[in-house]
Design a protein around this motif. Structure first.
Motif, short mmCIF file in Angstrom:
data_model
loop_
_atom_site.label_atom_id
_atom_site.label_comp_id
_atom_site.label_asym_id
_atom_site.label_seq_id
_atom_site.Cartn_x
_atom_site.Cartn_y
_atom_site.Cartn_z
N ALA A 1 -6.88 -10.43 2.02
CA ALA A 1 -6.53 -11.09 0.76
C ALA A 1 -5.06 -11.48 0.70
N SER A 2 -4.20 -10.83 1.47
CA SER A 2 -2.76 -11.14 1.42
C SER A 2 -2.46 -12.56 1.87
N LEU A 3 -3.36 -13.17 2.66
CA LEU A 3 -3.13 -14.54 3.11
C LEU A 3 -3.21 -15.54 1.95
N LEU A 4 -3.86 -15.15 0.86
CA LEU A 4 -3.96 -16.06 -0.29
C LEU A 4 -2.63 -16.22 -1.02
N LEU A 5 -1.73 -15.26 -0.86
CA LEU A 5 -0.45 -15.33 -1.55
C LEU A 5 0.55 -16.10 -0.69
#
Length: 953
Positions: free
Chosen positions: A599-603
């Protein structure tokens, strides 16, 4: 002991017996009304009944006979209908039933429990679901029942005459419960229901429940997506990472659940689910959101950010493989136009032809909640499904033929025939297809996807665009003709001998941008880009890349090499980082699904390690991490270049594990220079070993008790990872630590491979061993640094920070040291001019003599042949007096002699040996072919000793 009496019956001693069940039955008969005084007794009685029934299932069938004859199930229903202490007793009842159905194995016993429709009465009972404990045991009970479903037991739950299936209809009402455990149980139960091959039950599920359930499920998934988008928009500082991870994980669970349903291949059910997904989620929310800036004429709400939309589309193609669904979705992205948002487009993009008209795709809430829709549908006489009484259609084949067209609305005309339909050879077809101009006209979604690949400030959009292209390439449900229509090969395309030039040029430019200093392109983007490029450009291990594009790839590789040169230093940390990054990169293959679930790739990309994001998924922070990124980028671009050329890697790793001595290898110790040592470990264990210092390794050998002159390697470690310290209290002792090679981003202090005290026979041997280990470590590291310098194509004249000196410096250094020593000792050289030693010292050709360890490659302490001297003897006392010789760099030691015969000119021979092995300053490795050349051959692979033997020098 006095036995208790209750109701005139004696309580049996044996709790596992029919008599005890009769006693419990009497307890229930006397306490049919629940009150505060007896509820504890009833709970214990119900628990005991479950225990006896499980025992009777395995030991005594008469127990179940008594349970059914006296209709003890009816007591359970009576207790649930009462209000006093209801929840307390209901929890025990549900727990008891759950335990029974989980543990009973006899099918006859199961049929006994399911008979008389008592279980269905318990299922439809109105429990107090506000009590979390009641809710947990109820849903667990339903899930346990679903595992008992099969073609024989389904009729206990589904009543065809009354059109009633409470186990399924009551469970799916909790699909959007606030507790994740409840939602997971509902998904599991529904899958267990769909797996039962009963046509009447499946028709009921499809006609009465599919449309209401799937419409509410899609709406629930869409709201989760809006929650993901809200987290991304409001968490640019990475402060709510845990919440984002939770909602992304929940969304992935929903996609896997949908894929599980579609994988069951229930045509009627899949048709309803696919249409709801396309027209209520994928088209209005996913497709529109990522291409919204390219289609200003449309204004649909709600929508999500383009990054979130691309991420969601990637997950769809990575997880779902149902052919009609993924093929149509890919068709929309590749060849779709603005009509996809109209009623006509919804009809044409449906997974199968329809008698009824379709509505415009939109993300909207269902007309009523699920429970009300289910009640209406079940009571209605007609089916509420779009697919009732429709004949079965060959969905897969029709979709396959439809998606071969370049556009869903415009069939190719006669004036411009499809080259694949012409009666020509395959080579001519390939030529015509390759010459066909690729255009993004009337392809708004594909144009938006290609535009997202243009690099500007960072790789925020580019990463997900690459991921979407790669996900479509590897999805097994998408036919290769669809991708080949835009000149993008899939993993199954073997005949395609051309590629999309526009796409490849954009990808190469992005790779070049990643090779710049302080680039904002992350390593994960480069890894996915290179993997996708290799799939596009390589056919049967041969590249189809045009020369002009290959030149651009080589330019990017050279840029990565130049950037890495800036970090090339003589400090020890560079070598460790170089090898650590190579090990880390090759430790496991690229797991694309795992990367995309982060999910960190979405930021937005961040550079601080305090966020806890993995290094390759963020930007580097500080000079050390920039060096790590430069090293990894060099490896990636080098692997791409070699694969495009059809070459195999021959220079990496720097040390080949197969050529090194491993623990357990049997070695020939004849004529080898060994040092006896007692190894004392931290636990007090003492072992007698022989110490050998190889070119790259430290080896501890145990003599073979059965073969004279042979030994077994008990330990081997790399010299470059060695740490040696002297014992201040004992001059015969050294503390030796061999560290374990580990990744630079490993957490904590790694456990050393060896940590022990080495005790020698005397202090002279101790000093000799320390010098050999220290010098060996230095030379091993220098040798690898020289290999790195060759990989980086460093020029012959380099700065002082580089350990690769100009070639002429090496010869002048040796000549100067030799001249000074001869002048000091007052004698000339008596080394024979035609000896191999002379040819090495003078830098001349060595002819046919090529020892594995040249004199200039000698490492102090290496296993060496002891040669007899031809003339004269030197007394042991004189030899001892001549050693050690103290100079500025330390103590210079002779090899410990094991043969007292020496030649008359032994001093000169020893001097030549010292010049090549212990000269002052840095020692460089020179090949035998040319003066000052590197010690490696053209393949970059260092000459390493053969495993299984200690070689002579």
């Amino acid at each position: 002991m006095l036995r208790k009496v209750f109701g005139g019956l004696w309580k049996p001693k044996n709790p596992h017996s029919l008599d005890h069940l009769k006693y419990l039955h009497s307890v229930l008969s006397k306490n049919q009304t629940v009150n505060e005084s007896n509820k504890s007794l009833l709970v214990e009685t119900i628990r005991s009944i479950a225990e006896i029934l499980i025992w009777g299932d395995q030991n005594d069938s008469s127990v179940f006979d008594f349970f059914l004859e006296h209709n003890m199930h009816s007591f359970f229903l009576k207790f649930m209908d009462q209000k006093t202490g209801n929840n307390y007793v209901c929890v025990q009842l549900l727990q008891t039933l759950n335990i029974l159905f989980e543990n009973i194995r006899n099918e006859t016993s199961i049929y006994y429990l399911l008979s008389n429709n008592h279980v269905n009465s318990i299922i439809v009972h109105k429990f107090d679901f506000s009590d979390e404990e009641v809710m947990a045991y109820y849903i667990s009970f339903l899930k346990t029942l679903s595992f008992r479903l099969n073609q024989h037991t389904i009729h206990f739950f589904y009543n065809e005459h009354t059109n009633d299936f409470p186990l399924y209809t009551e469970a799916i009402k909790f699909f959007n419960h606030s507790e994740s455990m409840v939602r997971i149980a509902v998904r599991t139960l529904s899958l267990n229901v769909y797996r039962v091959k009963d046509e009447r039950m499946l028709k009921f599920v499809t006609d009465k429940t599919a449309a209401p359930y799937f419409s509410n499920l899609v709406w629930f998934i869409g709201n989760h997506i809006l929650e993901i988008d809200d987290c991304v928009r409001n968490d640019a500082d990475h402060k709510s990472m845990n919440k984002l991870r939770d909602v992304v994980a929940e969304h992935l669970d929903h996609l896997y659940y949908i894929n599980d349903i579609l994988s069951l291949n229930i045509a009627s059910l899949n048709r309803v689910l696919s249409d709801h997904l396309l027209n209520r989620l994928f088209i209005p929310l996913y497709i529109y959101s990522f291409a919204r800036n390219s289609i200003p004429a449309e204004d649909m709400k709600p929508y999500v950010s383009p990054v979130v939309a691309l991420f969601l589309l990637c997950q769809v193609f990575l997880i779902i493989t149902h052919v009609p669904l993924v093929r149509l979705l890919a068709w929309i992205i590749i060849a779709g136009d603005m009509e996809v948002f109209t009623e006509r487009g919804a009809t044409l993009y449906a997974t199968s032809p329809r008698r009824k008209g379709m509505v415009k795709p939109s993300f909207m809430a269902p007309p009523e909640p699920l429970d009300k829709l289910l009640a209406k549908n079940i009571l209605s006489a007609d089916s509420n499904s779009d697919s009732d009484s429709e004949p079965e259609l060959p969905v897969s084949s029709s979709v396959s033929e439809l998606t071969k067209l370049p556009s869903p609305f415009h069939v190719p005309g006669i004036a411009s025939p499809d080259p694949s339909l012409l009666s020509i050879t395959d080579e001519e077809k390939q030529l015509l297809l390759s010459e066909a101009s690729f255009s993004l006209e009337n392809r708004p979604f594909l144009s938006a996807l290609f535009s997202a690949l243009d690099y500007s400030d960072n790789d925020y959009f580019q990463l997900f665009s690459l991921c979407l292209i790669y996900a479509m390439q590897v999805n097994t449900g998408i036919n290769k003709e669809l991708l080949e229509s835009i000149q993008i090969p899939s993993k199954n395309s073997q005949e395609l001998q051309f590629y999309n030039k526009t796409l490849v040029e954009k990808m190469i430019k992005l790779a070049s941008a990643g090779c710049q200093y302080d680039s904002k392109v992350r390593l994960v983007t480069l890894e996915i880009l290179i993997t996708s490029l290799q799939m596009i450009l390589i056919r049967d291990d041969k590249s189809i890349l045009m020369d002009e594009h290959f030149a651009e790839v080589e330019g990017a590789r050279e840029e990565s090499t130049l950037i890495l040169r800036n970090f090339y230093k003589s400090e020890e940390i560079f070598l460790d980082m170089f090898e650590d990054e190579f090990r880390e990169m090759n430790k496991k293959p690229l797991n694309f699904e795992f990367i995309m679930s982060d999910a960190s790739l979405l930021l937005p990309p961040t550079g601080t390690p305090l966020t806890g994001i993995e290094f390759r998924n963020r930007l580097p922070c500080g000079e050390v991490e920039r060096a790590r990124k430069a090293i990894r980028t060099f490896f990636l671009l080098r692997s791409l270049s070699l694969s495009l050329q059809g070459l195999k890697e021959t220079c990496l790793p720097l040390s080949n594990p197969d050529s090194c001595v491993q623990a357990g290898d049997v070695l020939d110790l004849n004529n080898s220079d060994l040092l006896a040592v007692t190894v004392v470990y931290k636990d007090g264990t003492r072992q007698r070993r022989f110490l050998v210092v190889d070119l790259l390794q430290l080896i501890l050998i145990e003599p073979d008790g059965h073969r004279l002159g042979w030994g077994v390697a008990k330990f081997s470690g790399f010299l470059q990872d060695l740490e040696v310290t002297s014992d201040k209290d004992d001059s015969r002792c050294l503390y030796v630590t061999v560290h374990k090679p580990s990744s630079g981003n490993s957490k904590g202090t790694p456990t050393p491979l060896l940590s022990a005290a080495f005790t020698f026979d005397d202090h002279i041997r101790c000093m000799a061993a320390k010098q050999r280990l220290t010098k060996g470590r230095t030379k091993a590291r220098q040798r690898k640094m020289h290999l790195i310098a060759k990989l980086l194509e460093l020029p012959t004249t380099v700065g002082t920070a580089c350990p690769s000196p100009p070639h002429h410096t090496l010869s002048s250094l040796r000549q100067g040291v030799r001249t000074a020593r001869r002048a000091r000792m007052g004698s000339g050289s008596n080394t024979p001019a035609n000896s191999p030693r002379h040819s090495v010292d003078t830098g001349g050709p060595s002819g046919s003599y090529r020892p594995l360890f040249n004199a200039n490659l000698r490492v102090p302490g290496a296993a060496a042949m002891v040669r007899t001297r031809e003339a004269g003897r030197v007394s042991p006392r004189r030899s001892r007096e001549a050693s050690p010789v103290m100079e500025s760099e330390g103590i210079r030691m002779e090899p410990i002699p094991r043969n007292r015969e020496v030649r008359g000119h032994g001093g000169e021979a020893q001097e030549a040996q010292e010049v090549t092995s212990f000269e002052a300053g840095t020692t460089w490795y020179v090949g035998e072919g040319a003066e000052g050349g590197p010690a490696e051959d053209s393949s970059c692979v260092p000459d390493s000793p053969r495993r299984g033997a200690v070689h002579d020098v």
